[in-house]
Design an enzyme around this catalytic site. Sequence first.
Site, PDB file in Angstrom:
ATOM      1  CG  ASN A 168     -16.932  21.634  36.088  1.00 34.20           C
ATOM      2  OD1 ASN A 168     -17.367  22.498  35.645  1.00 34.20           O
ATOM      3  ND2 ASN A 168     -17.110  20.295  35.524  1.00 34.20           N
ATOM      4  CD  GLU A 267     -19.083  23.172  24.579  1.00 33.52           C
ATOM      5  OE1 GLU A 267     -18.873  22.059  24.919  1.00 33.52           O
ATOM      6  OE2 GLU A 267     -18.722  23.877  23.418  1.00 33.52           O
ATOM      7  CB  CYS A 301     -18.421  17.842  30.857  1.00 29.32           C
ATOM      8  SG  CYS A 301     -16.963  18.693  30.269  1.00 29.32           S
ATOM      9  CD  GLU A 475     -17.734  27.045  25.227  1.00 26.95           C
ATOM     10  OE1 GLU A 475     -17.052  26.537  26.149  1.00 26.95           O
ATOM     11  OE2 GLU A 475     -18.488  28.064  25.528  1.00 26.95           O
TER      12      GLU A 475
HETATM   13  P1  NAP Z   1     -25.781  23.143  36.434  1.00 27.80           P
HETATM   14  O1  NAP Z   1     -26.469  22.935  37.699  1.00 27.80           O
HETATM   15  O2  NAP Z   1     -26.491  23.008  35.154  1.00 27.80           O
HETATM   16  O3  NAP Z   1     -25.250  24.594  36.684  1.00 27.80           O
HETATM   17  C1  NAP Z   1     -24.572  25.400  35.385  1.00 27.80           C
HETATM   18  C2  NAP Z   1     -24.689  26.847  35.648  1.00 27.80           C
HETATM   19  O4  NAP Z   1     -26.067  27.019  35.396  1.00 27.80           O
HETATM   20  C3  NAP Z   1     -24.338  27.589  37.179  1.00 27.80           C
HETATM   21  O5  NAP Z   1     -23.943  28.829  37.016  1.00 27.80           O
HETATM   22  C4  NAP Z   1     -26.189  27.534  37.728  1.00 27.80           C
HETATM   23  O6  NAP Z   1     -26.073  28.506  38.568  1.00 27.80           O
HETATM   24  C5  NAP Z   1     -26.837  27.821  36.189  1.00 27.80           C
HETATM   25  N1  NAP Z   1     -28.171  27.631  36.442  1.00 27.80           N
HETATM   26  C6  NAP Z   1     -28.656  26.606  37.115  1.00 27.80           C
HETATM   27  N2  NAP Z   1     -30.099  26.418  36.939  1.00 27.80           N
HETATM   28  C7  NAP Z   1     -30.291  27.611  36.034  1.00 27.80           C
HETATM   29  C8  NAP Z   1     -31.382  28.030  35.542  1.00 27.80           C
HETATM   30  N3  NAP Z   1     -32.940  27.861  35.661  1.00 27.80           N
HETATM   31  N4  NAP Z   1     -31.356  29.208  34.685  1.00 27.80           N
HETATM   32  C9  NAP Z   1     -30.150  29.857  34.502  1.00 27.80           C
HETATM   33  N5  NAP Z   1     -28.923  29.398  35.088  1.00 27.80           N
HETATM   34  C10 NAP Z   1     -28.965  28.397  35.709  1.00 27.80           C
HETATM   35  O7  NAP Z   1     -24.477  22.360  36.200  1.00 27.80           O
HETATM   36  P2  NAP Z   1     -23.380  22.330  37.503  1.00 27.80           P
HETATM   37  O8  NAP Z   1     -23.735  21.336  38.351  1.00 27.80           O
HETATM   38  O9  NAP Z   1     -23.099  23.748  38.032  1.00 27.80           O
HETATM   39  O10 NAP Z   1     -22.248  21.734  36.590  1.00 27.80           O
HETATM   40  C11 NAP Z   1     -21.946  20.232  36.319  1.00 27.80           C
HETATM   41  C12 NAP Z   1     -22.648  20.025  34.843  1.00 27.80           C
HETATM   42  O11 NAP Z   1     -21.817  20.903  33.971  1.00 27.80           O
HETATM   43  C13 NAP Z   1     -22.400  18.646  34.678  1.00 27.80           C
HETATM   44  O12 NAP Z   1     -23.447  18.154  33.822  1.00 27.80           O
HETATM   45  C14 NAP Z   1     -21.065  18.705  33.574  1.00 27.80           C
HETATM   46  O13 NAP Z   1     -20.913  17.794  32.665  1.00 27.80           O
HETATM   47  C15 NAP Z   1     -21.484  20.143  32.944  1.00 27.80           C
HETATM   48  N6  NAP Z   1     -20.401  20.578  32.156  1.00 27.80           N
HETATM   49  C16 NAP Z   1     -20.192  20.576  30.981  1.00 27.80           C
HETATM   50  C17 NAP Z   1     -18.927  21.164  30.163  1.00 27.80           C
HETATM   51  C18 NAP Z   1     -18.696  21.023  28.796  1.00 27.80           C
HETATM   52  O14 NAP Z   1     -17.909  22.007  28.200  1.00 27.80           O
HETATM   53  N7  NAP Z   1     -19.589  20.351  27.891  1.00 27.80           N
HETATM   54  C19 NAP Z   1     -17.771  21.800  30.982  1.00 27.80           C
HETATM   55  C20 NAP Z   1     -18.029  22.046  32.471  1.00 27.80           C
HETATM   56  C21 NAP Z   1     -19.208  21.196  33.090  1.00 27.80           C
HETATM   57  P3  NAP Z   1     -25.906  28.094  40.108  1.00 27.80           P
HETATM   58  O15 NAP Z   1     -24.660  27.100  40.377  1.00 27.80           O
HETATM   59  O16 NAP Z   1     -25.612  29.427  40.797  1.00 27.80           O
HETATM   60  O17 NAP Z   1     -27.186  27.436  40.560  1.00 27.80           O
END
Ligand code: NAP
Length: 496
Positions: A168, A267, A301, A475
């Site tokens: 994102n 995060e 997020c 962070e």
């Molecule tokens: P996600 O599905 O958890 O993926 C995040 C990252 O983790 C991607 O690089 C993904 O790779 C990787 N990943 C997925 N499964 C994994 C595994 N089993 N082992 C290692 N890495 C793995 O989240 P998203 O859909 O990309 O992002 C949205 C989420 O991020 C939302 O919940 C949002 O709230 C959160 N977020 C939090 C913050 C914060 O600062 N708190 C900031 C931004 C976003 P692939 O994409 O290549 O599968």
Amino acid sequence: MTNDARPGGPGDEARVVDTVPTGLFIGGSWRPAGSGRTLTVDDPATGKALCKVSDAGPEDGMAALAAASVAQPLFAAMPPRERGEILRRAYDVIMERIDDLALLMTLEMGKPIAESKGEITYAAEFFRWFSEEAVRIGGGYATAPNGASRFLVQKQPVGVCLLITPWNFPMAMGTRKIGPAIAAGCAMVLKPAAQTPLSMHALAAILAEVGLPAGALNIVTTADAGGVMEPLIRDGRARKLSFTGSTPVGRKLLAQAADKVLRTSMELGGNAPFLVFDDADLDRAVEGAMQAKMRNMGEACTAANRFLVHRSVAGAFADELTDRMGALTVGRGTENGVQVGPLIDAKGRDKVVELVRDAVDRGATVRVGAEPLDGPGFFYRPTVLTDVPLAARLTREEIFGPVAAITAFDDEDEAVRAANDTHFGLVGYLYTENITRALRVSERLETGMVGLNTGLVSNPAAPFGGIKQSGLGREGGGAGIEEYLETKYVAIGVGA
Ligand code: NAP
């Protein structure tokens, strides 16, 4: 959310995509995956392929970890001023190339050009901030209470770090980790999201250009995140895992990291309440609501997920928000005047469709929007729902889309109880002109951050992060570099 200065048309689009390295960045050079495999990066506004990049397998991941492990002692020994100056030069180059980088980000992620520029500025500011922190890593010296010894306290880099970032914010979620890691002297293996690796590839090329030593940053883009990262987490050479993404994946990674007792920063997801009291400045609250809801098309997020508004002002707030949301222009982020881009993919859009349908089925009223736009691309109309029952799924789950769900409340206790009724605890927003209430409610909100009369909390100089199941660690700010430092205490005997 205006869309002013922009790079040109399709010629520019092809040029910025063509100039991005498409290999894996390991040991200071770009190379294809050992298997020769590639993955396709799509434009979410058209559903069409932009390019192919190398698709790392587990052996490429191991090569990256080996390169980081070799670089680690040399990088830790580099003078802090030199590490800081690498960050500062990178900041300058990013800002010089912001037009091309913004176009690239819009192409792979969908957000309008003006928002991509906003993210790139935010991303670069982490480098500027941490370039200044690199030379301010302190320590301590003290006398033991009994006078018999002295304490020397030293800060040392944690060691090799594994960094995983989401789609994102394709650049800022990376610089928030890379900046402090470079400042502290930690070598890294970073895995960007498979959907948006191009901004990170462009960033790695800039860091190499400004003198980051080979192996200090390695990039492994892969379609098999778990298959590549789990062996690295369990290997033992890395000392830290920093993850930004969803709570379910964060939980899984924490379990893997327990094996070798890695330092972790998490995060994770959010479910931000946005509280508007009867003593709020309503115009300001609506302005803040637009920012907190519509930044990144709601795919943040920190996005306001639940609007809790005092019953006496709920009607006026909903009317004004409906007018503003209904007036937004939806379209491809590269086009003039577009304020709302597509969602990242069909799955993301379908989840929004489902959550809105569930809320309406439970009695919510549609004020505007509440429907996807015809393809190509994954567009959803900016939406305002009122009378949303607290049992609706969208009050429990991240919407990750342009949907404002409004529920009225009658008193402060009820509002705070509803705000805290979630396992998430990232950020809460609060609008009131009453200073006593402002401080009281800020303290009562179970979140790591509070936006008090503002819809934007993110700032490179501030400690960003959540409590409860929104994460661990911070962070940015002074706390940001601590995540990449270990404390060593040397006891010095001075007695006879
Ligand atoms: P996600 O599905 O958890 O993926 C995040 C990252 O983790 C991607 O690089 C993904 O790779 C990787 N990943 C997925 N499964 C994994 C595994 N089993 N082992 C290692 N890495 C793995 O989240 P998203 O859909 O990309 O992002 C949205 C989420 O991020 C939302 O919940 C949002 O709230 C959160 N977020 C939090 C913050 C914060 O600062 N708190 C900031 C931004 C976003 P692939 O994409 O290549 O599968």
